[in-house]
Write an enzyme that holds these catalytic residues in place. Structure first.
Site, PDB file in Angstrom:
ATOM      1  N   ASP A   1       0.895  -1.155   0.000  1.00 54.76           N
ATOM      2  CA  ASP A   1       0.000   0.000   0.000  1.00 54.76           C
ATOM      3  C   ASP A   1       0.930   1.200   0.000  1.00 54.76           C
ATOM      4  O   ASP A   1       1.692   1.392   0.959  1.00 54.76           O
ATOM      5  CB  ASP A   1      -0.878  -0.029   1.260  1.00 54.76           C
ATOM      6  CG  ASP A   1      -1.822   1.164   1.331  1.00 54.76           C
ATOM      7  OD1 ASP A   1      -1.518   2.214   0.719  1.00 54.76           O
ATOM      8  OD2 ASP A   1      -2.844   1.051   2.023  1.00 54.76           O
ATOM      9  N   VAL A   2       0.898   1.999  -1.067  1.00 56.68           N
ATOM     10  CA  VAL A   2       1.915   3.063  -1.185  1.00 56.68           C
ATOM     11  C   VAL A   2       1.735   4.168  -0.150  1.00 56.68           C
ATOM     12  O   VAL A   2       2.590   5.046  -0.046  1.00 56.68           O
ATOM     13  CB  VAL A   2       1.976   3.659  -2.612  1.00 56.68           C
ATOM     14  CG1 VAL A   2       2.381   2.601  -3.635  1.00 56.68           C
ATOM     15  CG2 VAL A   2       0.681   4.353  -3.001  1.00 56.68           C
TER      16      VAL A   2
ATOM     17  N   THR B   1      -9.994   3.551 -18.105  1.00 58.64           N
ATOM     18  CA  THR B   1      -9.541   2.547 -17.114  1.00 58.64           C
ATOM     19  C   THR B   1     -10.520   2.632 -15.939  1.00 58.64           C
ATOM     20  O   THR B   1     -11.455   3.451 -15.955  1.00 58.64           O
ATOM     21  CB  THR B   1      -8.126   2.877 -16.587  1.00 58.64           C
ATOM     22  OG1 THR B   1      -8.212   4.096 -15.827  1.00 58.64           O
ATOM     23  CG2 THR B   1      -7.100   3.024 -17.695  1.00 58.64           C
TER      24      THR B   1
ATOM     25  N   TYR C   1      -5.896  16.172  -7.068  1.00 64.54           N
ATOM     26  CA  TYR C   1      -5.259  15.381  -8.142  1.00 64.54           C
ATOM     27  C   TYR C   1      -4.317  16.266  -8.954  1.00 64.54           C
ATOM     28  O   TYR C   1      -3.160  15.899  -9.209  1.00 64.54           O
ATOM     29  CB  TYR C   1      -6.347  14.795  -9.040  1.00 64.54           C
ATOM     30  CG  TYR C   1      -5.858  13.825 -10.098  1.00 64.54           C
ATOM     31  CD1 TYR C   1      -5.614  12.489  -9.784  1.00 64.54           C
ATOM     32  CD2 TYR C   1      -5.661  14.228 -11.416  1.00 64.54           C
ATOM     33  CE1 TYR C   1      -5.183  11.591 -10.750  1.00 64.54           C
ATOM     34  CE2 TYR C   1      -5.232  13.349 -12.379  1.00 64.54           C
ATOM     35  CZ  TYR C   1      -4.995  12.020 -12.050  1.00 64.54           C
ATOM     36  OH  TYR C   1      -4.567  11.135 -13.018  1.00 64.54           O
TER      37      TYR C   1
HETATM   38  N1  LIG Z   1      -6.578   6.591 -16.905  1.00 66.15           N
HETATM   39  C1  LIG Z   1      -6.274   7.843 -17.194  1.00 66.15           C
HETATM   40  O1  LIG Z   1      -6.976   8.540 -17.955  1.00 66.15           O
HETATM   41  C2  LIG Z   1      -5.035   8.465 -16.601  1.00 66.15           C
HETATM   42  C3  LIG Z   1      -4.574   9.664 -17.153  1.00 66.15           C
HETATM   43  C4  LIG Z   1      -3.441  10.260 -16.611  1.00 66.15           C
HETATM   44  C5  LIG Z   1      -2.783   9.662 -15.565  1.00 66.15           C
HETATM   45  N2  LIG Z   1      -3.252   8.488 -15.056  1.00 66.15           N
HETATM   46  C6  LIG Z   1      -2.506   7.899 -13.940  1.00 66.15           C
HETATM   47  O2  LIG Z   1      -2.143   6.601 -14.265  1.00 66.15           O
HETATM   48  C7  LIG Z   1      -1.979   5.832 -13.064  1.00 66.15           C
HETATM   49  C8  LIG Z   1      -2.736   4.520 -13.202  1.00 66.15           C
HETATM   50  O3  LIG Z   1      -4.119   4.811 -13.299  1.00 66.15           O
HETATM   51  P1  LIG Z   1      -5.162   3.866 -14.054  1.00 66.15           P
HETATM   52  O4  LIG Z   1      -5.851   4.705 -15.040  1.00 66.15           O
HETATM   53  O5  LIG Z   1      -4.496   2.610 -14.494  1.00 66.15           O
HETATM   54  O6  LIG Z   1      -6.179   3.587 -12.855  1.00 66.15           O
HETATM   55  P2  LIG Z   1      -6.735   2.212 -12.262  1.00 66.15           P
HETATM   56  O7  LIG Z   1      -7.756   2.615 -11.269  1.00 66.15           O
HETATM   57  O8  LIG Z   1      -7.109   1.282 -13.355  1.00 66.15           O
HETATM   58  O9  LIG Z   1      -5.460   1.593 -11.511  1.00 66.15           O
HETATM   59  C9  LIG Z   1      -4.942   2.170 -10.336  1.00 66.15           C
HETATM   60  C10 LIG Z   1      -4.105   1.116  -9.621  1.00 66.15           C
HETATM   61  O10 LIG Z   1      -3.523   1.699  -8.455  1.00 66.15           O
HETATM   62  C11 LIG Z   1      -3.689   0.788  -7.378  1.00 66.15           C
HETATM   63  N3  LIG Z   1      -3.707   1.503  -6.107  1.00 66.15           N
HETATM   64  C12 LIG Z   1      -4.629   2.403  -5.656  1.00 66.15           C
HETATM   65  N4  LIG Z   1      -4.312   2.798  -4.420  1.00 66.15           N
HETATM   66  C13 LIG Z   1      -3.172   2.160  -4.074  1.00 66.15           C
HETATM   67  C14 LIG Z   1      -2.362   2.142  -2.925  1.00 66.15           C
HETATM   68  N5  LIG Z   1      -2.667   2.875  -1.848  1.00 66.15           N
HETATM   69  N6  LIG Z   1      -1.264   1.355  -2.914  1.00 66.15           N
HETATM   70  C15 LIG Z   1      -0.948   0.593  -3.988  1.00 66.15           C
HETATM   71  N7  LIG Z   1      -1.678   0.552  -5.116  1.00 66.15           N
HETATM   72  C16 LIG Z   1      -2.782   1.323  -5.143  1.00 66.15           C
HETATM   73  C17 LIG Z   1      -5.029   0.096  -7.650  1.00 66.15           C
HETATM   74  O11 LIG Z   1      -5.143  -1.131  -6.938  1.00 66.15           O
HETATM   75  C18 LIG Z   1      -4.945  -0.094  -9.154  1.00 66.15           C
HETATM   76  O12 LIG Z   1      -4.273  -1.276  -9.506  1.00 66.15           O
HETATM   77  C19 LIG Z   1      -2.476   6.733 -11.931  1.00 66.15           C
HETATM   78  O13 LIG Z   1      -1.361   7.346 -11.306  1.00 66.15           O
HETATM   79  C20 LIG Z   1      -3.310   7.764 -12.656  1.00 66.15           C
HETATM   80  O14 LIG Z   1      -3.396   8.973 -11.957  1.00 66.15           O
HETATM   81  C21 LIG Z   1      -4.343   7.872 -15.556  1.00 66.15           C
END
Ligand SMILES: NC(=O)c1ccc[n+]([C@@H]2O[C@H](COP(=O)([O-])OP(=O)(O)OC[C@H]3O[C@@H](n4cnc5c(N)ncnc54)[C@H](O)[C@@H]3O)[C@@H](O)[C@H]2O)c1
Length: 256
Positions: A69-70, A196, A161
């Site tokens: 858990d980060v 996602t 965010y």
């Molecule tokens: N999807 C988008 O449009 C988008 C755009 C820009 C940036 N991002 C970034 O990309 C990254 C991944 O997002 P995603 O779209 O795959 O979302 P997602 O919700 O599909 O995945 C997020 C992951 O983070 C994990 N997570 C959440 N809290 C955690 C914690 N406390 N400790 C460890 N793991 C934890 C979850 O279990 C999950 O596997 C994030 O940092 C998000 O901000 C996503």
């Protein structure tokens, strides 16, 4: 011998948030390029890691699930230790775990602010620190943090965010400057909207979706593998001159 600068053959990578939409694509891209992978995610994501580990195995690479858990620094350090016990010295770390609580600034509570900042900024820093503590003494390594286009420009109703992601963009610059003389590169990737678990509900509103696509010069949402390919570039020797940068994979959003 594989002489492609994009090859990760013989390397070990840890990815946080590895079973999520972008994380799983990053895991597959790094494994396809030849890396063994520590799939790091919340303990509750263990079941989701099983098919992902099978994808890694299909590329002929090894995978281990390392729970973390980060928001808990000791669990980050344990995950890195377990990853190295299982796979050997880490040369690549991807700080990808992230969440959003989409709420106007007038309504966001202290607890909600803390949740977003703890996962998206503090969690990224301590993931980078755990990686740096292993890589710096060895004199090499590449760390990639997943920021967002919203670390560079604002998005409505996401003050924590946007602040956290802007923090990540400057965090990688700070660590890059400190660790460049020690052989470790630190960069960020700034994706646009990708469908996602993070964005599915938001993008499910057809009006919101149309408005967002309308702001992307390439005229479409991103795909997880397009973000993963940007990560692969920064993780690999192909980017050996690149450190302290945020590579936007945003379809041109921030170019307007
Ligand atoms: N999807 C988008 O449009 C988008 C755009 C820009 C940036 N991002 C970034 O990309 C990254 C991944 O997002 P995603 O779209 O795959 O979302 P997602 O919700 O599909 O995945 C997020 C992951 O983070 C994990 N997570 C959440 N809290 C955690 C914690 N406390 N400790 C460890 N793991 C934890 C979850 O279990 C999950 O596997 C994030 O940092 C998000 O901000 C996503």
């Amino acid at each position: 011998m594989d002489i492609s600068p994009f090859s990760l053959r013989g390397q070990v990578a840890l990815v946080t948030g590895a079973t999520g939409g972008l994380g799983a694509a990053i895991v597959r891209a790094l494994a396809a390029a030849g890396a063994d992978i520590a799939i790091a995610d919340l303990p509750a994501r263990h079941a989701a890691a099983v098919p992902l580990a099978a994808d890694v195995a299909a590329f002929g690479r090894r995978a281990v699930f390392v729970p973390l858990d980060v928001t808990d620094v000791s669990s980050i350090n344990e995950a890195f230790a377990r990853a190295e016990d299982g796979l050997g010295p880490l040369g690549i770390a991807v700080a990808n775990a992230g969440v959003n609580i989409r709420k106007p600034g007038l309504d966001l509570t202290e607890a909600e602010w803390d949740t977003v900042i703890d996962i998206n900024l503090k969690g990224v820093f301590f993931t980078c620190q755990a990686a740096g503590r292993r890589m710096v003494p060895r004199g090499h390594g590449s760390i990639v943090a997943i920021a967002s286009q919203h670390g560079l420009v604002a998005t409505p109703r996401s003050p924590a965010y946007s602040a956290a992601k802007a923090g990540v963009v400057n965090l990688v610059r700070s660590l890059a400057v400190d660790w460049a003389p020690l052989g470790v590169r630190v960069n960020a990737v700034g994706p646009t909207f990708v469908e996602t678990g993070l964005t599915r509900d938001y993008l499910g509103d057809p009006a919101v979706r149309a408005e967002i696509v309308g702001k992307i010069p390439l005229g479409r949402l991103g795909k997880p593998e397009e973000v993963a390919h940007a990560v692969l570039f920064l993780a690999s020797p192909a980017s050996s001159l690149v450190t302290g940068s945020c590579l936007v994979a945003d379809g041109g959003w921030t170019a307007v």
